[in-house]
Design an enzyme around this catalytic site. Structure first.
Site, PDB file in Angstrom:
ATOM      1  CG  HIS A 185     -87.780  -4.161  77.491  1.00  0.00           C
ATOM      2  ND1 HIS A 185     -89.225  -4.509  77.250  1.00  0.00           N
ATOM      3  CD2 HIS A 185     -87.639  -5.198  78.426  1.00  0.00           C
ATOM      4  CE1 HIS A 185     -89.450  -5.691  78.022  1.00  0.00           C
ATOM      5  NE2 HIS A 185     -88.643  -6.066  78.485  1.00  0.00           N
ATOM      6  CG  ASP A 202     -90.332   7.018  71.128  1.00  0.00           C
ATOM      7  OD1 ASP A 202     -90.353   8.259  71.553  1.00  0.00           O
ATOM      8  OD2 ASP A 202     -91.317   6.531  70.200  1.00  0.00           O
ATOM      9  CG  HIS A 226     -94.049   4.598  74.061  1.00  0.00           C
ATOM     10  ND1 HIS A 226     -93.668   3.787  73.035  1.00  0.00           N
ATOM     11  CD2 HIS A 226     -93.959   5.896  73.649  1.00  0.00           C
ATOM     12  CE1 HIS A 226     -93.548   4.372  72.070  1.00  0.00           C
ATOM     13  NE2 HIS A 226     -94.024   5.737  72.302  1.00  0.00           N
ATOM     14  CB  CYS A 227     -91.173  -0.279  75.791  1.00  0.00           C
ATOM     15  SG  CYS A 227     -90.157  -1.650  74.951  1.00  0.00           S
ATOM     16  CG  HIS A 287     -92.689  -4.395  74.562  1.00  0.00           C
ATOM     17  ND1 HIS A 287     -91.477  -4.811  75.209  1.00  0.00           N
ATOM     18  CD2 HIS A 287     -92.963  -5.460  73.561  1.00  0.00           C
ATOM     19  CE1 HIS A 287     -90.872  -5.640  74.718  1.00  0.00           C
ATOM     20  NE2 HIS A 287     -91.662  -6.189  73.781  1.00  0.00           N
ATOM     21  CG  MET A 303     -92.941  -1.929  79.269  1.00  0.00           C
ATOM     22  SD  MET A 303     -91.464  -2.632  78.298  1.00  0.00           S
ATOM     23  CE  MET A 303     -89.938  -1.802  79.152  1.00  0.00           C
ATOM     24  CD  GLU A 350    -107.224  31.471  82.341  1.00  0.00           C
ATOM     25  OE1 GLU A 350    -106.483  31.517  83.088  1.00  0.00           O
ATOM     26  OE2 GLU A 350    -108.044  32.021  82.065  1.00  0.00           O
TER      27      GLU A 350
END
Ligand SMILES: [Cu+2]
Length: 479
Positions: free
Chosen positions: A116, A119, A156-157, A165, A170, A281
């Site tokens: 793995h 990032d 994330h992977c 992944h 991930m 808002e």
């Protein structure tokens, strides 16, 4: 004279100190912010977040993140092998401040099967760190980066097939606070949406493998907050007290779907749009792209259960994207009165209505093996199907929905009860001395599911402990 001098020197010292203190250096380039000493980052599992950075100076921040491939549950009875950063979906929350030098240790547990990497969208550099962090099982990779831009970022992977992944869980969030920190609030929580694709249909039990074709087609079986159906409901609900301000760090891991994040019964006072500096808002629903995030803040004024949803609403009620915020405190009738009138309104007449359906009722593949399983599966169906009308403890709603708890009508005749769930019910009935004249629509459930849900009802809340089998249901069905 001596004491006057003494006082004078203290005054001089204090004013000099004041000048010195107010001359806090402002860096136009965040890359110039110096780091002072090092510390180990506190990582937390969702829905918790680490302590705010506050006034702390930029530091060398050591992050130790362990990748674990582990089996868990998507919903009751549905097993899935999740790939995780830190053992949870979403992965551990990382909290930094602008100017920190993050020394990232990515550890791939020796029991894992696959390589793995990571990032982080908070990284300025090739692949957001992915190129330097590709790590095989039983190895550790280290790389460093400086946090240049404040904001809330997804990580994330990014190992091929990337989509797979991510689909297996991930992803997570890393917060980069501005100099001096975000304003303090009473409660902070970490929530992240994700979509899951299984070989079996939604609810099909057993260990479910990942389905690549459904993922490519973006046809999710589950859309959930924090990794599984129910991660934020019931006893797992997040909480607050009337008068407090709540801040939600909301991310969307995807891989496929965009989230229309909404809290039923609340208005977001502030939204950091897409997790950046722009503050909008008075927002009802905020859009969170796949691989994006938002910081949402609101004041809670009245008690109650507030439901968090993806307002692509079938995802909430049919695929799992539903959470709860429970607020305790004093009622405030200036803001919300509660129910003021309740009567029966039946514009479509008293005829029995059916839920629209295209295909017939599907029998579930794995029938319950014993009483415990019947109770477990039955409760699941009750919470999905009957709960909205008959209420969590079977207490019903006066004048509208009869009680199932200690119901004399229910306990008198099991075949009649089976018939009601099979075919629906209309016309006047008397339950525990109270008259009801309303409509229960036909419930589109299989014989197995009807057997389980009625067994659950009969063996809860003081009822007569009848066990209902699918054979009993089939007998009534075939009459
Ligand atoms: Cu991976």
């Amino acid at each position: 004279m001596k004491s006057i001098l003494k006082i004078l020197s203290i005054v001089l010292f204090l004013s000099a100190y004041g000048c010195f203190k107010s001359k806090k250096k402002v860096y136009t380039n965040t890359e110039d912010i110096p780091v002072h000493r090092e510390m180990k980052a506190e990582l937390t599992a969702p829905p918790n977040v680490p302590r705010p950075v506050g006034e702390r100076k930029a530091k060398k921040l050591i992050v130790e993140m362990e990748i674990l491939e582990k089996e868990g549950e998507l919903t009751d009875g549905v097993r899935y092998v999740f790939w995780t950063f830190g053992g949870t979906v979403p992965g551990s929350f990382i909290r930094t401040r602008v100017g920190d030098e993050v020394e990232f240790h990515l550890q791939n547990h020796p029991d894992n099967k696959l390589p793995h990497n990571i990032d982080l969208h908070a990284v300025t550099g090739p692949g957001g760190g992915a190129e330097s962090s590709f790590v095989a099982p039983g190895h550790e990779k280290v790389f460093s980066f400086k946090t240049l831009n404040p904001g809330l970022y997804v990580y994330h992977c990014a190992t091929a097939p990337v989509g797979m992944h991510i689909a297996n869980g991930m992803y997570g969030l890393i917060l980069v606070e501005p100099d001096g920190g975000l304003p303090l609030v009473d409660r902070e929580y970490y929530i992240m949406q994700g979509d899951f694709y299984t070989k079996g249909a939604n609810g099909e039990r057993g260990l479910q493998p990942f389905d690549m074709q459904k993922a490519v087609d973006e046809k999710a079986d589950y859309v959930v907050f924090n990794g599984n159906v129910g991660a934020l409901t019931g006893d797992n609900a997040i909480t607050a007290k009337v008068g407090e301000t709540v801040r939600l760090f909301v991310g969307n891991g995807g891989p496929g779907l965009v989230s229309s994040f909404h809290v039923i019964g609340e208005i977001f006072d502030k939204v950091h749009v897409e997790g950046g500096d722009l503050i909008n808002e008075n927002v009802q629903t905020t859009m969170i792209p796949a691989g994006g995030a938002a910081i949402v803040e609101f004041h809670v004024n009245v008690p109650g259960t507030f439901i968090l949803v993806d307002h692509s609403i079938f995802r909430a009620f049919n695929k799992g994207a539903l959470g709860m915020l429970k607020v305790e405190g004093e009622e405030n009738e200036n803001i919300y009165t509660g129910e003021q009138y309740d009567g029966i309104y039946l514009p479509e007449g008293p005829g029995i209505q059916e839920m629209p359906t295209t295909d017939g009722v599907v029998e579930s593949e794995i029938p319950a093996q014993n009483f415990e399983e019947q109770m477990k599966f039955g409760k699941q169906i009750y919470m999905q199907t009957c709960f909205a009308c008959h209420q969590a403890e079977g207490q019903g709603i006066p004048n509208a929905f009869p009680p199932l708890a200690k119901s004399d009508y229910l306990n008198a005749d099991v075949n009649r009860a089976i018939g009601i769930v099979l075919n629906g019910k209309t016309g006047e009935i008397t339950v525990n001395g109270q008259k009801y004249n309303s409509v229960m629509t036909r419930q589109m459930l299989s014989s197995e599911e009807i057997a389980n849900v009625l067994t659950y009802v009969y063996n809860s809340w003081g009822n007569n402990k009848t066990v209902v089998t699918s054979e009993m249901v089939n007998t009534i069905k075939n009459k």
